[in-house]
Design a protein around this motif. Structure first.
Motif, PDB file in Angstrom:
ATOM      1  N   PHE A   1      83.516  37.075  56.943  1.00 57.89           N
ATOM      2  CA  PHE A   1      83.910  38.120  55.720  1.00 57.89           C
ATOM      3  C   PHE A   1      82.516  38.947  55.490  1.00 57.89           C
ATOM      4  CE2 PHE A   1      86.917  34.784  54.013  1.00 57.89           C
ATOM      5  CZ  PHE A   1      87.838  35.149  55.085  1.00 57.89           C
ATOM      6  N   ARG A   2      81.693  38.265  55.381  1.00 56.93           N
ATOM      7  CA  ARG A   2      80.273  39.066  55.227  1.00 56.93           C
ATOM      8  C   ARG A   2      79.960  39.868  56.397  1.00 56.93           C
ATOM      9  NH1 ARG A   2      75.153  39.037  55.846  1.00 56.93           N
ATOM     10  NH2 ARG A   2      75.179  37.466  57.798  1.00 56.93           N
ATOM     11  N   VAL A   3      80.184  39.608  57.437  1.00 57.54           N
ATOM     12  CA  VAL A   3      80.074  40.441  58.602  1.00 57.54           C
ATOM     13  C   VAL A   3      81.106  41.438  58.975  1.00 57.54           C
ATOM     14  CG1 VAL A   3      79.837  40.745  61.026  1.00 57.54           C
ATOM     15  CG2 VAL A   3      78.725  38.828  59.762  1.00 57.54           C
ATOM     16  N   GLU A   4      82.378  41.136  58.688  1.00 59.71           N
ATOM     17  CA  GLU A   4      83.561  41.995  58.905  1.00 59.71           C
ATOM     18  C   GLU A   4      83.908  42.946  57.998  1.00 59.71           C
ATOM     19  OE1 GLU A   4      86.925  40.211  60.966  1.00 59.71           O
ATOM     20  OE2 GLU A   4      85.840  38.219  60.896  1.00 59.71           O
ATOM     21  N   LEU A   5      83.744  42.615  56.622  1.00 57.78           N
ATOM     22  CA  LEU A   5      83.870  43.529  55.543  1.00 57.78           C
ATOM     23  C   LEU A   5      83.014  43.958  54.993  1.00 57.78           C
ATOM     24  CD1 LEU A   5      86.900  41.011  54.122  1.00 57.78           C
ATOM     25  CD2 LEU A   5      87.344  42.857  55.714  1.00 57.78           C
ATOM     26  N   ASP A   6      83.185  45.165  54.183  1.00 53.33           N
ATOM     27  CA  ASP A   6      82.652  45.671  52.809  1.00 53.33           C
ATOM     28  C   ASP A   6      83.042  44.900  51.792  1.00 53.33           C
ATOM     29  OD1 ASP A   6      81.135  46.934  50.958  1.00 53.33           O
ATOM     30  OD2 ASP A   6      82.219  48.901  51.133  1.00 53.33           O
ATOM     31  N   CYS A   7      82.163  43.823  51.494  1.00 53.41           N
ATOM     32  CA  CYS A   7      82.713  42.851  50.384  1.00 53.41           C
ATOM     33  C   CYS A   7      81.737  42.311  49.545  1.00 53.41           C
ATOM     34  CB  CYS A   7      83.596  41.817  51.013  1.00 53.41           C
ATOM     35  SG  CYS A   7      82.582  40.528  52.150  1.00 53.41           S
ATOM     36  N   ASP A   8      82.164  41.703  48.480  1.00 52.19           N
ATOM     37  CA  ASP A   8      81.054  40.817  47.651  1.00 52.19           C
ATOM     38  C   ASP A   8      81.873  39.679  47.218  1.00 52.19           C
ATOM     39  OD1 ASP A   8      79.152  40.647  45.684  1.00 52.19           O
ATOM     40  OD2 ASP A   8      79.982  41.649  43.886  1.00 52.19           O
ATOM     41  N   ILE A   9      81.005  38.816  47.521  1.00 52.13           N
ATOM     42  CA  ILE A   9      81.713  37.408  47.652  1.00 52.13           C
ATOM     43  C   ILE A   9      81.170  36.422  46.512  1.00 52.13           C
ATOM     44  CG2 ILE A   9      82.316  35.141  48.947  1.00 52.13           C
ATOM     45  CD1 ILE A   9      81.555  37.094  51.528  1.00 52.13           C
ATOM     46  N   TYR A  10      82.067  35.776  45.845  1.00 49.61           N
ATOM     47  CA  TYR A  10      81.982  34.666  44.718  1.00 49.61           C
ATOM     48  C   TYR A  10      82.698  33.397  44.971  1.00 49.61           C
ATOM     49  CZ  TYR A  10      80.225  38.864  42.341  1.00 49.61           C
ATOM     50  OH  TYR A  10      79.771  40.056  42.256  1.00 49.61           O
ATOM     51  N   ILE A  11      82.062  32.274  45.204  1.00 50.32           N
ATOM     52  CA  ILE A  11      82.687  31.060  45.303  1.00 50.32           C
ATOM     53  C   ILE A  11      82.048  30.052  44.494  1.00 50.32           C
ATOM     54  CG2 ILE A  11      82.822  31.760  48.154  1.00 50.32           C
ATOM     55  CD1 ILE A  11      80.748  29.712  48.583  1.00 50.32           C
ATOM     56  N   THR A  12      83.171  29.050  44.192  1.00 50.95           N
ATOM     57  CA  THR A  12      82.691  27.750  43.516  1.00 50.95           C
ATOM     58  C   THR A  12      83.034  26.486  44.294  1.00 50.95           C
ATOM     59  OG1 THR A  12      84.896  27.114  42.287  1.00 50.95           O
ATOM     60  CG2 THR A  12      83.577  29.072  41.547  1.00 50.95           C
ATOM     61  N   GLY A  13      82.218  25.235  43.634  1.00 54.46           N
ATOM     62  CA  GLY A  13      82.489  24.287  44.468  1.00 54.46           C
ATOM     63  C   GLY A  13      81.916  23.077  43.400  1.00 54.46           C
ATOM     64  N   SER A  14      82.453  21.775  43.624  1.00 56.88           N
ATOM     65  CA  SER A  14      82.018  20.587  42.694  1.00 56.88           C
ATOM     66  C   SER A  14      81.191  19.739  43.649  1.00 56.88           C
ATOM     67  CB  SER A  14      83.452  19.839  42.217  1.00 56.88           C
ATOM     68  OG  SER A  14      84.195  21.098  41.652  1.00 56.88           O
ATOM     69  N   ASN A  15      80.615  19.974  44.327  1.00 58.85           N
ATOM     70  CA  ASN A  15      79.707  19.126  45.172  1.00 58.85           C
ATOM     71  C   ASN A  15      78.420  19.737  45.539  1.00 58.85           C
ATOM     72  OD1 ASN A  15      78.804  17.308  47.531  1.00 58.85           O
ATOM     73  ND2 ASN A  15      80.641  16.090  46.437  1.00 58.85           N
TER      74      ASN A  15
END
Length: 404
Positions: free
Chosen positions: A106-120
């Protein structure tokens, strides 16, 4: 929702740029709420919510998206219908197999801003994480500080004093959802027990394929009972042997690692302050939320000295300090805290009730010759500062905006 400015201030400089924003921390510590706060912030700056793509992977309706290929195809399809920059919010991303591949795509293909969460904590370790090397920033989201707890507690009990808020905090802890339960003691205990079971089964047992769950529970119980106490995997192994369970120290270590990866415990190493080296034996451990300790195992008021130490340790982490236990000769300093060029030392005790206690707590600093701030923190109401060492009431210490 409270604004949780301590985290927003750290994340703001990265909003809108190409670095992936990764929010980690124990289950239900408020990571999903942080995503909502970030959406609010973006909307306030003129971004339309129509540009958001949000997916929670613990929601069963999104189970079909839990592979990299399926997630990639769905997001590309949705993004094609959006004009302008795309904002991606992925909650509990670890549920997606090979998620790093598609997020990097996504970082490469799109004009985007990415936010992710995880519990590990393993979220960003291992082979797949090489896809994101140098392309992300991580923020650990902790349960509520005392200040955050008090802010929400007073929405339910507006007339509560600082003292009564702290008394409740000692047993309830800082899990955000307790405010939705109006801080009811019975409902809160049930919620925290269920949370503990969820962390144990989903984030520790299932993720690490642990078969001997009884052994895991015994190790967790031992560590939880001995927070803030130095011990080794060998000492746990010997203790379990006395209980009729034989387990190798290496197995104990692997189980503890699984617990720290799930953010249930935090390990604090010991440091020889004279030789400037990290000691390799007898670490200390603290629990992510002392309210979970009370709900599952009880005894917070009985072990109040340990719980106060736990509360101070978690506050130090929230404020961005790297923390070790300091050793100078035979003396030990609870916390040596470093952040960039700043260093502070902190001793924690329940009450300075006798001259012997005063000598022990203040005397821990005898071998320290530098001029960095040194604190003794306790529940005493009167200021007992001496010899350049600052004494603070623990409530005042936790609520202070700065320590100097």
């Amino acid at each position: 929702m409270i604004k949780r400015e301590i985290y927003m201030n750290r994340i703001r400089p990265f909003i809108g740029n190409e670095l992936i924003k990764v929010l980690t921390g124990i289950r239900r510590s408020g990571k999903s709420v942080m995503l909502e706060l970030l959406k609010e912030e973006l909307c306030g700056s003129g971004v339309s919510s129509a540009q958001f793509i949000s997916i929670n992977f613990e929601n069963m309706s999104n189970a079909h998206l839990c592979t990299a290929d399926a997630l990639h195809d769905e997001v590309i399809r949705l993004a094609s219908e959006i004009k302008g920059k795309v904002y991606l919010f992925f909650d509990e991303i670890q549920e997606v197999d090979a998620w790093e591949k598609c997020v990097n795509s996504f970082r490469v293909e799109l004009d985007c801003d990415i936010y992710i969460t995880g519990s590990n904590a393993k979220l960003l370790s291992g082979e797949l994480a090489t896809y994101l090397a140098g392309r992300y920033v991580e923020f650990v989201i902790y349960p509520f500080s005392f200040a955050e707890f008090m802010e929400l507690y007073r929405t339910v009990f507006p007339d509560a004093s600082v003292e009564s808020c702290f008394t409740k905090y000692l047993t309830a802890g800082g899990m955000p959802y307790l405010s939705n339960l109006m801080y009811d003691e019975t409902a809160g205990r049930q919620y925290l027990q269920d949370l503990y079971n969820s962390v144990e089964l989903k984030d520790i047992v299932k993720r690490n394929k642990i078969r001997d769950v009884d052994m895991l529970e015994r190790i967790i119980a031992y560590i939880t009972s001995n927070i803030g106490t130095t011990f080794s995997s060998t000492s746990i192994s010997k203790y379990l042997k006395s209980e009729g369970r034989v387990v190798a120290p290496d197995t104990v270590l692997s189980y503890i690692k699984a617990c720290t990866d799930a953010f249930l415990f935090y390990q604090v190493k010991r440091q020889d302050l004279r030789g400037k080296r990290i000691l390799t034996v007898n670490e200390k451990y603290y629990v992510a939320d002392h309210g979970v300790r009370e709900a599952v195992f009880g005894g917070n008021m009985r072990d109040i000295n340990l719980v106060l130490e736990n509360i101070v340790y978690m506050e130090l982490l929230r404020r961005g300090y790297t923390v070790t236990v300091g050793k100078t000769g035979e003396k030990e300093i609870d916390f040596v805290c470093r952040k960039q060029r700043e260093t502070i030392y902190v001793q924690v005790c329940y009450l300075l009730a006798s001259e012997d206690t005063v000598k022990r707590e203040f005397g821990a600093y005898q071998g320290i010759r530098d001029n960095f701030p040194k604190y003794v923190v306790s529940l005493d109401e009167f200021d007992m500062s001496r010899d350049g060492i600052k004494h603070r009431n623990i409530r005042d210490f936790l609520l202070a905006e700065e320590w100097n």
